[in-house]
Design an enzyme around this catalytic site. Sequence first.
Site, short mmCIF file in Angstrom:
data_model
loop_
_atom_site.label_atom_id
_atom_site.label_comp_id
_atom_site.label_asym_id
_atom_site.label_seq_id
_atom_site.Cartn_x
_atom_site.Cartn_y
_atom_site.Cartn_z
N LYS A 188 12.88 -14.43 -62.03
CA LYS A 188 12.72 -14.07 -60.62
C LYS A 188 11.78 -15.09 -59.97
O LYS A 188 10.56 -15.01 -60.10
CB LYS A 188 12.14 -12.66 -60.44
CG LYS A 188 12.35 -12.21 -58.99
CD LYS A 188 11.28 -11.30 -58.46
CE LYS A 188 10.06 -12.00 -57.97
NZ LYS A 188 10.22 -12.89 -56.82
N GLU B 43 -0.41 -15.63 -66.35
CA GLU B 43 -1.18 -16.81 -65.92
C GLU B 43 -1.57 -16.51 -64.47
O GLU B 43 -0.74 -16.60 -63.58
CB GLU B 43 -0.30 -18.05 -66.07
CG GLU B 43 -1.09 -19.31 -66.21
CD GLU B 43 -1.24 -19.98 -64.88
OE1 GLU B 43 -2.24 -19.68 -64.20
OE2 GLU B 43 -0.37 -20.77 -64.52
N CYS C 30 -3.50 -22.95 -59.23
CA CYS C 30 -4.49 -22.02 -59.80
C CYS C 30 -5.57 -22.75 -60.58
O CYS C 30 -6.57 -22.16 -60.95
CB CYS C 30 -3.79 -20.97 -60.65
SG CYS C 30 -2.60 -21.71 -61.74
N GLU D 82 -10.29 -17.32 -54.56
CA GLU D 82 -9.54 -18.57 -54.64
C GLU D 82 -9.15 -18.99 -53.22
O GLU D 82 -8.46 -18.24 -52.53
CB GLU D 82 -8.28 -18.31 -55.44
CG GLU D 82 -7.99 -19.30 -56.50
CD GLU D 82 -6.73 -18.94 -57.29
OE1 GLU D 82 -6.20 -17.82 -57.15
OE2 GLU D 82 -6.30 -19.80 -58.05
P1 ADP Z 1 1.32 -15.66 -54.74
O1 ADP Z 1 0.14 -15.19 -53.95
O2 ADP Z 1 1.12 -16.88 -55.52
O3 ADP Z 1 2.61 -15.62 -53.98
P2 ADP Z 1 2.19 -13.28 -56.03
O4 ADP Z 1 1.59 -12.65 -57.22
O5 ADP Z 1 2.25 -12.48 -54.78
O6 ADP Z 1 1.41 -14.62 -55.89
O7 ADP Z 1 3.67 -13.76 -56.33
C1 ADP Z 1 4.04 -14.37 -57.56
C2 ADP Z 1 5.43 -13.88 -57.93
O8 ADP Z 1 5.33 -12.46 -58.14
C3 ADP Z 1 6.48 -14.08 -56.84
O9 ADP Z 1 7.71 -14.37 -57.45
C4 ADP Z 1 6.51 -12.73 -56.17
O10 ADP Z 1 7.73 -12.47 -55.51
C5 ADP Z 1 6.34 -11.82 -57.36
N1 ADP Z 1 5.89 -10.47 -57.05
C6 ADP Z 1 5.10 -10.04 -56.05
N2 ADP Z 1 4.93 -8.71 -56.11
C7 ADP Z 1 5.64 -8.27 -57.20
C8 ADP Z 1 5.88 -6.99 -57.80
N3 ADP Z 1 5.34 -5.89 -57.33
N4 ADP Z 1 6.65 -6.96 -58.90
C9 ADP Z 1 7.19 -8.07 -59.41
N5 ADP Z 1 7.01 -9.30 -58.90
C10 ADP Z 1 6.24 -9.40 -57.80
#
Ligand code: ADP
Length: 539
Positions: free
Chosen positions: A233, A308, A342, A439
Amino acid sequence: MAAALNLGRMTLPSSKFLSRPSHLLSVKMQMQMQMQFSSPTLTKMSTDAQSVASKLDSSGLLRTQGLIGGKWSDAYDGKTIKVYNPATGESIVDVACMGGRETNDAISAAYDAYGSWSKITAAERSKFLRKWFDLLMVHKEELAQLITLEQGKPLKESIGEINYGAAFIEFSAEEAKRIYGDIIPSPLSDRRLFVLKQPVGVVGAITPWNFPLAMITRKVGPALACGCTVVIKPSELTPLTALAAAELSIQAGIPAGVVNVVMGDAPDIGNSLLASPQVRKITFTGSTAVGKKLMAGSADTVKKVSLELGGNAPCIVFDDADLDVAVKGTIAAKFRNSGQTCVCANRIIVQEGIYDKFANALCDAIQNMKVGDGFSEGVVQGPLINEAAVKKVESLIHDATSKGAKVILGGKRHSLGFTFYEPTVISDVDSEMRISREEAFGPVAPLLRFKTEEDAIRIANDTNAGLGSYVFTNSIQRSWRVAEALEYGLVGINEGVISTEVAPFGGVKESGLGREGSKYGLDEYLEMKYVCLRNMNKE
Ligand code: ADP
């Protein structure tokens, strides 16, 4: 930039395969029988971006559907989401907006494919991975353009990401053949004790937008090498590179169902991955908040988890550092990808004797950094990913200056508009300001001052994070002392860019679990099975 154009619906010419290198034709033609293509709708693009997108489209690498069991698929309810070019704010294309139903089908496809993929020989898996690597290299330029288009980083950095990202596939192809078990000397004469290494099963891989290729290959390479199959994903902000890489995995002959890609409603997709007992491992790169949710959600089915997560990297500059090396290393560690990694230096902790000299030299060097669209010649800093990212930077700077910090360079949005931000240096920052605790994920270098080595270590370790850290010193003794004292998974000494596929990347404390890259990275996708054979001398 020229005025926005609406290109309308573009069709993929059936002769498009003829423009590919001839060695790809046979695999491609086989796939042509199985696959359903759709025509991406490129919308409202300025001419630069339009020509890049059109070239990608005609080489078959601009995909907009998810990949489930070897078939490109729309969202079942037809929903789409837009992917934007952060340098212009224009939408590039609409992609499928999938959810739980598509994810469940992708999991089933991965589970079905696992039976055979895990049983072919390591040498065969290695060949598939090698072919995939070769194709990533053949299409390096186009993939790099795709990264710049959807993520914004300068084209040169995008090329660097393709080299770096593809290297995980190459390394995994090599390591696939070196997944050894063990024989344990038996305490009893009629028994033999073995340890087998076996693939963990179906893997859910959730990745962020800052490295649209490398964060995927870093997970999928070792997973496939070990015999696992994957449901990827990618971030909804940058799905195009992931889809192009998946297309190349098909062209490499990797069997249907081994690599699946779904994107859209992140929580819905995440929940399906977490709920499925068939998914045996979650590997995630992203925010600490989402990582914690995924870790908690993995408990119900007791999945193996690699995370990570966020960092808060200290970059310690000692009085005895080589000023030039420290400035260059700090800029590399801080301003790469506009500060959006990161492992980007988040706190520049400088000893009092060199503080002023370092601050001046840093500002002088940063002043010459060209900001702009990543496709423009000489640009070294692109836009931030979106408006929310700029707002976060603004609020951290506002908090710091309201508590006594001083902006000594930049400190505002760039005149280019959109999400461009001026490379910024702030002095007189202390550990209590938000910018030292969160961050920034932007092009802001906060300078903190320290007196002694003990102070530096205490300030550096005063955080819940523990991913990247950097030290600049010419003392070999200090290098060892400080490297050992830092509570971090990664330490760069006199070097600001240390990531490589051959070394273990990962954090301690709330920065995560597990390691990616290197021989250790494969362990994350393997289970150990202990076998005890009794009465070995009897028939
Ligand atoms: P960033 O701030 O780097 O976008 P996120 O943690 O929000 O970090 O996003 C990293 C990945 O996690 C993306 O692919 C995002 O779509 C996914 N993501 C965000 N929320 C969820 C969730 N509740 N379950 C699974 N994946 C998620």
